[in-house]
Motif scaffolding. Structure first.
Motif, short mmCIF file in Angstrom:
data_model
loop_
_atom_site.label_atom_id
_atom_site.label_comp_id
_atom_site.label_asym_id
_atom_site.label_seq_id
_atom_site.Cartn_x
_atom_site.Cartn_y
_atom_site.Cartn_z
N VAL A 1 0.92 -1.12 0.06
CA VAL A 1 0.12 0.01 0.22
C VAL A 1 0.93 1.07 -0.05
CG1 VAL A 1 -1.88 -0.95 1.26
CG2 VAL A 1 -0.07 0.07 2.80
N CYS A 2 2.09 1.13 0.04
CA CYS A 2 3.08 2.09 0.31
C CYS A 2 4.41 1.53 -0.13
CB CYS A 2 3.24 3.06 1.37
SG CYS A 2 3.34 2.12 2.81
N ILE A 3 5.69 2.38 -0.31
CA ILE A 3 6.96 1.34 -0.52
C ILE A 3 7.76 1.76 0.89
CG2 ILE A 3 8.99 1.53 -1.72
CD1 ILE A 3 6.48 0.77 -3.46
N ASN A 4 8.14 0.50 1.28
CA ASN A 4 9.00 0.54 2.60
C ASN A 4 10.53 1.28 2.03
OD1 ASN A 4 9.84 -0.07 5.06
ND2 ASN A 4 10.71 -1.90 4.64
N ALA A 5 10.44 2.35 2.85
CA ALA A 5 11.91 3.00 2.41
C ALA A 5 13.05 2.71 3.37
CB ALA A 5 11.64 4.57 2.49
N LEU A 6 14.44 2.33 2.79
CA LEU A 6 15.28 2.03 3.60
C LEU A 6 16.35 3.02 3.43
CD1 LEU A 6 15.41 -1.53 2.75
CD2 LEU A 6 14.25 -0.98 4.68
N PRO A 7 17.18 2.96 4.49
CA PRO A 7 18.46 3.73 4.47
C PRO A 7 19.67 3.31 3.76
CG PRO A 7 18.44 2.58 6.59
CD PRO A 7 17.40 2.38 5.73
N ASP A 8 19.29 3.19 2.36
CA ASP A 8 20.13 2.40 1.17
C ASP A 8 19.88 3.15 -0.07
OD1 ASP A 8 21.08 0.73 -0.57
OD2 ASP A 8 20.76 -0.89 0.72
N VAL A 9 20.58 3.96 -0.59
CA VAL A 9 20.39 4.67 -1.81
C VAL A 9 20.37 3.96 -3.25
CG1 VAL A 9 21.68 6.30 -3.51
CG2 VAL A 9 21.98 6.65 -0.84
N ASP A 10 20.99 2.71 -2.81
CA ASP A 10 20.75 1.86 -4.20
C ASP A 10 19.52 1.15 -4.27
OD1 ASP A 10 23.44 2.27 -5.37
OD2 ASP A 10 24.32 0.61 -4.23
#
Length: 376
Positions: free
Chosen positions: A320-329
């Motif tokens: 339902v959304c995108i899980n953002a992570l502290p990972d630029v790539d």
């Protein structure tokens, strides 16, 4: 019932008020409106005198350097004190934070003693940083949190002065004082339920009647929006979004339009992101904060907290959304997929709205609060 909501940081209390009023209750909000965000309140404690001229702001800086006293913080408490005659005989009082009055802790204690004495039942809502949250995060037991940058680099301590103040004795005493005077503590999402498993979770209310669903139409370009709050830049992991956008802009020059704002009032912030398809919110969350939920309600695809704990809690099998992570790539990969598969943006946007209507509808959430308040 007569209900007093103290403090407003994200529009949570405004949406709750709208839900409670739809259920025929009398509700008032007292607070500053949260600085530049300018959320509506019924009784304003915004320090409008000290902020009225540059001269007074300059004087306040000098005064603070000499006496370590912020006159804006004092003015907030004084304005609250003037409202005390109007803050009596409420059936329910809810504080949005242990520092909801936003003045010096000793002054908050004095004012809240009056509040607790002159009203029936009081509750504390933990929906942001507070003493037990910071205590838990400092243990560094989670795979990441808003304190991760600090735990990895102590030189960032100055960026965390707001967070770390909750570990000081005066703020800890204030929290303990409130905790001993409220009937119950409620948390608003999993980012606070995980540190406080004993507390009841009532999801953030979102007024889906005011926030219209806007089916996403993608013509020539995918529009990506990043709204930067300069005071929480480090804690939200905004640097990862900035770096990812630099790569995306080079990779898809003709396919994307990128909009970036900095510390805008709430209404201007919303107006600016209305045209976007994708909203970049924060990378260090496990669940969604208020801005993310409102954007999801409009049908936007939001990069925010959506960890396994969130998917499991709401029994979700699709995004339902995108899980953002502290990972630029990782962020670049997720953004690239959406840009190359715009139909997926439309699909996730529809799911986002359905999720908000099912789990965050403001009247249903207001009823959950009423049930909890009445149980005590």
């Amino acid at each position: 019932m007569k209900i007093l909501l103290i403090g407003e940081y994200s529009r949570l209390h405004n949406s709750l008020k709208e839900g409670l009023e739809a259920l025929k209750h009398d509700v008032k909000i007292i607070g500053t409106g949260d600085s530049f965000k300018q959320f509506p309140v019924d009784y304003s404690t915004f320090p409008r005198f000290i902020t009225s001229t540059r001269l007074l702001l300059f004087f306040n800086k000098v005064f603070f350097k000499i006496f370590r006293t912020d006159l804006q913080t004092a003015e907030k408490g004084i304005r609250f004190w003037f409202y005390l005659p109007k803050l009596k005989n409420y059936d329910i009082v809810q504080l949005i934070n242990s520092n909801a009055v936003e003045t010096y802790p000793f002054f908050s204690k004095y004012l809240l003693k009056k509040i607790f004495k002159n009203n029936k039942k009081s509750f504390l809502l933990v929906c942001g940083e507070d003493t037990p949250i910071i205590d838990f995060l400092l243990k560094n037991e989670m795979k990441y949190s808003i304190l991760t940058p600090l735990l990895e680099n102590e030189k960032l301590k100055s960026s965390y002065s707001f967070s770390l103040k909750y570990t000081q004795k005066n703020y800890r005493d204030l929290y303990d004082f409130i905790n001993s005077n409220v009937c119950q503590t409620i948390v608003s999402d999993l980012d606070y339920k995980i540190p406080l498993p004993q507390c009841k979770l009532i999801p953030n209310p979102v007024n889906t009647d005011k926030i219209a669903f806007e089916p996403l139409i993608i013509l020539e370009k995918v529009i990506i929006f990043l709204g930067i709050n300069e005071s929480s830049f480090t804690k939200k992991g905004t640097i990862y979004f900035e770096k990812a956008l630099e790569i995306i802009n080079q990779k898809y020059t003709d396919k994307v339009e990128i909009i970036i704002s900095k510390s805008l009032p709430y209404q201007k912030y919303v107006q600016l992101y209305n045209s976007a398809h994708i909203i970049l919110d924060q990378v260090y969350g496990y669940d969604q904060g208020y801005n993310a939920l409102e954007a999801m309600s409009k049908g936007k695809v939001v990069f925010t907290g959506a960890e396994k704990e969130f998917m499991d809690y709401y029994n979700l099998t699709e995004k339902v959304c995108i899980n953002a992570l502290p990972d630029v790539d990782y962020l670049v990969t997720e953004l690239s997929f959406l840009i190359e598969n715009p139909e997926e943006i439309i699909t996730i946007g529809k799911r986002a709205r359905d999720f908000i209507e099912k789990e965050h509808h403001y009247i249903q959430i207001a009823q959950q609060y009423l049930n909890t308040w009445n149980e005590n």
